[in-house]
Design an enzyme around this catalytic site. Structure first.
Site, PDB file in Angstrom:
ATOM      1  N   VAL A  14       0.839  -1.204   0.000  1.00  0.00           N
ATOM      2  CA  VAL A  14       0.000   0.000   0.000  1.00  0.00           C
ATOM      3  C   VAL A  14       0.880   1.263   0.000  1.00  0.00           C
ATOM      4  CG1 VAL A  14      -1.828   1.250   1.206  1.00  0.00           C
ATOM      5  CG2 VAL A  14      -1.869  -1.256   1.142  1.00  0.00           C
ATOM      6  N   ARG A  42      10.603  -0.940   7.931  1.00  0.00           N
ATOM      7  CA  ARG A  42      11.487  -1.829   8.710  1.00  0.00           C
ATOM      8  C   ARG A  42      12.885  -1.879   8.100  1.00  0.00           C
ATOM      9  NH1 ARG A  42       7.436  -5.920  10.512  1.00  0.00           N
ATOM     10  NH2 ARG A  42       7.300  -6.365   8.299  1.00  0.00           N
ATOM     11  N   GLY A 132     -10.983  -1.572   1.697  1.00  0.00           N
ATOM     12  CA  GLY A 132     -10.008  -1.108   0.700  1.00  0.00           C
ATOM     13  C   GLY A 132     -10.472   0.105  -0.079  1.00  0.00           C
ATOM     14  N   GLY A 185      -1.754 -10.671  -3.418  1.00  0.00           N
ATOM     15  CA  GLY A 185      -1.626  -9.508  -2.521  1.00  0.00           C
ATOM     16  C   GLY A 185      -2.915  -9.164  -1.786  1.00  0.00           C
ATOM     17  N   GLU A 188      -3.502 -10.735   4.283  1.00  0.00           N
ATOM     18  CA  GLU A 188      -2.627 -10.042   5.228  1.00  0.00           C
ATOM     19  C   GLU A 188      -1.278 -10.767   5.272  1.00  0.00           C
ATOM     20  OE1 GLU A 188      -3.769  -7.179   7.163  1.00  0.00           O
ATOM     21  OE2 GLU A 188      -5.023  -7.461   5.419  1.00  0.00           O
ATOM     22  N   ASP A 199      -9.820 -10.074  10.611  1.00  0.00           N
ATOM     23  CA  ASP A 199      -9.695  -8.869   9.781  1.00  0.00           C
ATOM     24  C   ASP A 199     -11.090  -8.274   9.492  1.00  0.00           C
ATOM     25  OD1 ASP A 199      -8.027  -7.258   7.619  1.00  0.00           O
ATOM     26  OD2 ASP A 199      -9.771  -8.059   6.577  1.00  0.00           O
ATOM     27  N   LYS A 203     -12.973  -4.598  10.823  1.00  0.00           N
ATOM     28  CA  LYS A 203     -13.661  -3.653   9.938  1.00  0.00           C
ATOM     29  C   LYS A 203     -15.120  -3.490  10.352  1.00  0.00           C
ATOM     30  CE  LYS A 203     -10.617  -5.101   6.145  1.00  0.00           C
ATOM     31  NZ  LYS A 203     -10.464  -6.090   5.085  1.00  0.00           N
ATOM     32  N   GLY A 300      -5.847  -5.173  -2.016  1.00  0.00           N
ATOM     33  CA  GLY A 300      -4.901  -4.903  -3.099  1.00  0.00           C
ATOM     34  C   GLY A 300      -4.315  -3.501  -2.961  1.00  0.00           C
TER      35      GLY A 300
END
Ligand code: HSE
Length: 427
Positions: A14, A42, A132, A185, A188, A199, A203, A300
């Site tokens: 993202v 990271r 998304g 993609g 997670e 997940d 939401k 995505g």
């Protein structure tokens, strides 16, 4: 116009998608220019789809969040606690608006973060955290703020919807299709979050908090995933006239808001039954609206990055609107766990030993608790002597189905745990 300066923490799919949008902003309809001032992730050297060499690098997301040279902190790190939470708090305390795609963070700590945003008179925006690219958060919060919502429901996890759709369509196994969802993609980093229903639950909790002005309490959300759903269940259900999908919902009851995620069987003609693949959909019901449905890509890089950019665009005219719509979100309705007088039909799949009396024992167990069979289908036993059976029950009460569930666990012949899922009433 002065550019809006972004600090982006998190450079996964993202984050890189967002940088791509920044680079082609001339083609977008933003109210003014945006530029990336600093980035953090990271690892600096990792191979990415984005060239980050011209941006200031920060080892630490929170240092970026508090930096004087950024106007907006964009949090794409993920995770409900740890660096993401600390960095968001740092930005809000420094009076900087935050845009995040982090559903776990908002579901678990959204109420406290909304307070922090209000105290510091800044916006906390999280359109990309739910569904998304489907613009449902601000639609609910702003455009639908005059609707008295009675129910918000839908398909909120692209990976699970891809799984159930593709398994049925192609006959491929759960593992094979999940691997493809990861490759595409959708999933997670830890796909357990998808298949466990967690997940979607994050939401659904966020949508419920907004839709019902509820006091967000994720601990009350009931979560069931698709791990127990087999190809056999999808095909049986299909033959009986249903599509099994992971459905998330928030329902307003007299006792408060019931928010839950579980597989459900939808009649073929139900509008949600036709939402396939990685698509997400949200249906908002309420007065005086009736119902409105928003459907689109829920996962995505591109769709999610576009939702992040949509929030950024809003910050050219910051409004410091309460993150969940109402300033008094703590005094809103409570989250609660059960719809007390709920009645529903059920889809039940069992595997029984292929011997006389096994089926009779099953139907007697249901009958003993007042659960009546509407449709029944049995296939020949497999090579292990397990005969798969699917039943559609008539509508029954919570008490009846719970008692029947208990009896089923005491049957002498089931080969493995039965699958029992609610049937969604026709829309
Ligand atoms: N993993 C999520 C899904 C996408 O499959 O829907 C991001 O929320």
């Amino acid at each position: 116009m002065k550019p809006l300066r972004l600090g982006i923490a998190g450079l996964g799919h993202v984050g890189c998608g967002l940088i791509e949008l920044v680079e082609k902003q001339d083609k977008l309809r933003l109210p003014g220019p945006v530029e990336v001032t600093g980035v953090s992730a990271r690892s600096r050297g990792r191979n990415r789809n984005a060239d980050i060499s011209s941006y200031r690098w920060f080892d630490d997301a929170a240092t970026l969040a508090g930096d004087d040279d950024i106007d907006v902190f964009v949090e794409l790190v993920g995770g409900s606690d740890g660096p993401a939470k600390f960095a968001v708090e740092t930005a809000l305390k420094a009076g900087k608006p935050v845009v995040t795609a982090n559903k776990a963070l908002i579901a678990l700590h959204g109420a406290a973060l909304a307070d922090l945003a209000s105290e510091n008179n800044v916006d906390l925006l999280f359109e990309a955290a739910v569904a998304g690219g489907v613009p449902v958060v601000r639609a609910l919060r702003d455009s639908l703020s005059a609707v008295e919502v009675s129910r918000v429901s839908g398909i909120l996890n692209g990976t699970c919807n891809f799984l159930t759709t593709e398994m049925l369509k192609t006959g491929r196994s759960y593992e094979e299709v999940l691997a493809e969802a990861q490759k595409l993609g959708y999933a997670e980093a830890d796909p357990t979050l998808d298949v466990s229903g967690m997940d979607a639950a994050h939401k659904a909790a966020i949508l419920s908090a907004i839709a019902f002005s509820a006091d967000l309490d994720f601990s009350k959300v009931a979560v069931e995933g698709v791990e127990g759903v087999e190809l056999l269940d999808l095909t049986f259900a299909d033959r009986l006239g249903y599509r099994i999908k992971l459905i998330a919902e928030g329902v307003l009851t007299e006792d408060g808001v019931v928010c839950r995620v579980a597989p459900k069987a939808l009649p073929h003609e139900h509008p949600l039954a036709r939402v396939n693949g990685s698509l997400n959909t949200v249906r908002v019901e309420g007065e005086p609206l009736g119902a409105v449905v928003l459907t689109g890509p829920g996962a995505g890089a591109g769709p999610t990055a576009s939702a992040v950019m949509g929030d950024i665009a809003k910050l050219f005219t910051p409004s410091a609107r309460p993150a969940f719509g109402r300033a008094d979100h703590h005094s809103g309705r409570p989250f609660t766990t059960e719809i007390n007088d709920e009645r529903s039909a059920y889809f039940l799949r069992v595997r029984l030993e292929d011997r006389s009396g096994a089926l009779a024992e099953l139907t007697e167990a249901l009958a003993a608790e007042g659960v009546s069979v509407d449709k029944l289908m049995q296939d020949s036993a497999d090579e292990n002597g397990a005969a798969p059976i699917a039943i559609v029950t008539h509508v029954c009460s919570n008490a009846e189905i719970n008692a029947a569930r208990k009896r089923l666990s005491g049957l002498s012949s089931p080969i493995d745990a039965p699958l029992l899922i609610r049937i969604e009433a026709a829309a």
